[in-house]
Design a protein around this motif. Sequence first.
Motif, PDB file in Angstrom:
ATOM      1  N   PHE A 151      32.677  35.880  32.661  1.00 11.52           N
ATOM      2  CA  PHE A 151      34.131  35.763  32.765  1.00 11.52           C
ATOM      3  C   PHE A 151      34.517  35.228  34.135  1.00 11.52           C
ATOM      4  O   PHE A 151      34.052  35.732  35.158  1.00 11.52           O
ATOM      5  CB  PHE A 151      34.798  37.128  32.571  1.00 11.52           C
ATOM      6  CG  PHE A 151      34.664  37.689  31.192  1.00 11.52           C
ATOM      7  CD1 PHE A 151      33.666  38.600  30.893  1.00 11.52           C
ATOM      8  CD2 PHE A 151      35.536  37.298  30.185  1.00 11.52           C
ATOM      9  CE1 PHE A 151      33.537  39.114  29.616  1.00 11.52           C
ATOM     10  CE2 PHE A 151      35.415  37.823  28.908  1.00 11.52           C
ATOM     11  CZ  PHE A 151      34.413  38.732  28.621  1.00 11.52           C
ATOM     12  N   CYS A 152      35.384  34.244  34.126  1.00 12.34           N
ATOM     13  CA  CYS A 152      35.994  33.748  35.348  1.00 12.34           C
ATOM     14  C   CYS A 152      37.328  34.456  35.516  1.00 12.34           C
ATOM     15  O   CYS A 152      38.075  34.622  34.545  1.00 12.34           O
ATOM     16  CB  CYS A 152      36.193  32.238  35.259  1.00 12.34           C
ATOM     17  SG  CYS A 152      36.893  31.490  36.734  1.00 12.34           S
ATOM     18  N   VAL A 153      37.625  34.896  36.725  1.00  9.49           N
ATOM     19  CA  VAL A 153      38.810  35.722  36.962  1.00  9.49           C
ATOM     20  C   VAL A 153      39.528  35.203  38.201  1.00  9.49           C
ATOM     21  O   VAL A 153      38.891  34.840  39.193  1.00  9.49           O
ATOM     22  CB  VAL A 153      38.404  37.193  37.188  1.00  9.49           C
ATOM     23  CG1 VAL A 153      39.637  38.067  37.356  1.00  9.49           C
ATOM     24  CG2 VAL A 153      37.542  37.700  36.037  1.00  9.49           C
ATOM     25  N   VAL A 154      40.848  35.185  38.155  1.00  8.53           N
ATOM     26  CA  VAL A 154      41.640  34.757  39.313  1.00  8.53           C
ATOM     27  C   VAL A 154      42.680  35.803  39.646  1.00  8.53           C
ATOM     28  O   VAL A 154      43.229  36.464  38.761  1.00  8.53           O
ATOM     29  CB  VAL A 154      42.319  33.389  39.056  1.00  8.53           C
ATOM     30  CG1 VAL A 154      43.347  33.482  37.942  1.00  8.53           C
ATOM     31  CG2 VAL A 154      42.960  32.855  40.323  1.00  8.53           C
ATOM     32  N   THR A 155      42.905  35.974  40.919  1.00  8.46           N
ATOM     33  CA  THR A 155      44.010  36.792  41.378  1.00  8.46           C
ATOM     34  C   THR A 155      44.599  36.097  42.596  1.00  8.46           C
ATOM     35  O   THR A 155      44.003  35.181  43.143  1.00  8.46           O
ATOM     36  CB  THR A 155      43.565  38.222  41.711  1.00  8.46           C
ATOM     37  OG1 THR A 155      44.732  39.008  42.005  1.00  8.46           O
ATOM     38  CG2 THR A 155      42.644  38.250  42.914  1.00  8.46           C
ATOM     39  N   CYS A 156      45.770  36.521  42.972  1.00  9.02           N
ATOM     40  CA  CYS A 156      46.434  35.879  44.100  1.00  9.02           C
ATOM     41  C   CYS A 156      46.551  36.838  45.263  1.00  9.02           C
ATOM     42  O   CYS A 156      46.613  38.050  45.066  1.00  9.02           O
ATOM     43  CB  CYS A 156      47.826  35.391  43.710  1.00  9.02           C
ATOM     44  SG  CYS A 156      47.790  34.115  42.475  1.00  9.02           S
ATOM     45  N   TYR A 157      46.667  36.293  46.446  1.00  8.07           N
ATOM     46  CA  TYR A 157      46.812  37.113  47.646  1.00  8.07           C
ATOM     47  C   TYR A 157      48.019  38.034  47.500  1.00  8.07           C
ATOM     48  O   TYR A 157      49.102  37.598  47.128  1.00  8.07           O
ATOM     49  CB  TYR A 157      46.998  36.224  48.875  1.00  8.07           C
ATOM     50  CG  TYR A 157      47.256  37.005  50.135  1.00  8.07           C
ATOM     51  CD1 TYR A 157      48.539  37.118  50.668  1.00  8.07           C
ATOM     52  CD2 TYR A 157      46.201  37.661  50.783  1.00  8.07           C
ATOM     53  CE1 TYR A 157      48.772  37.847  51.816  1.00  8.07           C
ATOM     54  CE2 TYR A 157      46.435  38.390  51.933  1.00  8.07           C
ATOM     55  CZ  TYR A 157      47.723  38.480  52.450  1.00  8.07           C
ATOM     56  OH  TYR A 157      47.953  39.215  53.589  1.00  8.07           O
ATOM     57  N   GLY A 158      47.788  39.313  47.761  1.00  4.62           N
ATOM     58  CA  GLY A 158      48.873  40.270  47.695  1.00  4.62           C
ATOM     59  C   GLY A 158      49.246  40.682  46.289  1.00  4.62           C
ATOM     60  O   GLY A 158      50.197  41.429  46.089  1.00  4.62           O
ATOM     61  N   ASN A 159      48.504  40.219  45.319  1.00  8.37           N
ATOM     62  CA  ASN A 159      48.803  40.513  43.918  1.00  8.37           C
ATOM     63  C   ASN A 159      47.586  41.179  43.301  1.00  8.37           C
ATOM     64  O   ASN A 159      46.505  40.610  43.313  1.00  8.37           O
ATOM     65  CB  ASN A 159      49.133  39.205  43.202  1.00  8.37           C
ATOM     66  CG  ASN A 159      49.524  39.400  41.761  1.00  8.37           C
ATOM     67  OD1 ASN A 159      49.263  40.434  41.165  1.00  8.37           O
ATOM     68  ND2 ASN A 159      50.150  38.396  41.186  1.00  8.37           N
TER      69      ASN A 159
END
Lengths: 112, 113
Positions: free
Chosen positions: B90-98
């Motif tokens: 699985f490829c996963v993304v998150t954002c700074y501060g989130n």
Amino acid sequence: SAVISQKPSRDICQRGTSLTIQCQVDSQVTMMFWYRQQPGQSLTLIATANQGSEATYESGFVIDKFPISRPNLTFSTLTVSNLSPEDSSIYLCSVKNTGELFFGEGSRLTVL
Amino acid sequence: AQSVTQLDSHVSVSEGTPVLLRCNYSSSYSPSLFWYVQHPNKGLQLLLKYTSAATLVKGINGFEAEFKKSETSFHLTKPSAHMSDAAEYFCVVTCYGNNRLAFGKGNQVVVIP
């Protein structure tokens, strides 16, 4: 790192009943999450379990169906209520620690 | 909101040949990107992560991934597949501060002897 223990690892339940899944972490963590992984699908966030306050639910998930407890910084439970076959999934507990996400091995639920 | 696209839900590779799993992401802010592996009946294990340091990230078990901002990609590679690499990725993304994560649909990798 964080080691997560989930119980039960699997269960088979009758429709209309409820199942409570426990998540125990070996260290105190601020953020705990509950995910659902339906058959052949990716993970979907159900809610963020907040210690000392009500959980924060994602769109499409409600407290009546998925009540969550978080009595302290190392433990949480997820209950799946009024079960139907559509609830058959793997439910995973996850924690965020030192910027990394750690996952339990999941609880595989089959609803007959 | 962030999102991830993983094409090729099923990938078959021969043992000893290279593995390439593609991941493209969408993110409003500076992303953090992860690859997780899930073996049958096991939890998710972190392979590697990108968090705005070096764009070429080396992970466990010989895997690596390169962050390419211009292509919004974070493809996972391994020079030589091993039987033990058979799993879902699985490829996963998150954002700074989130704290919200967006998971791709996953790549089921089969390794042929």
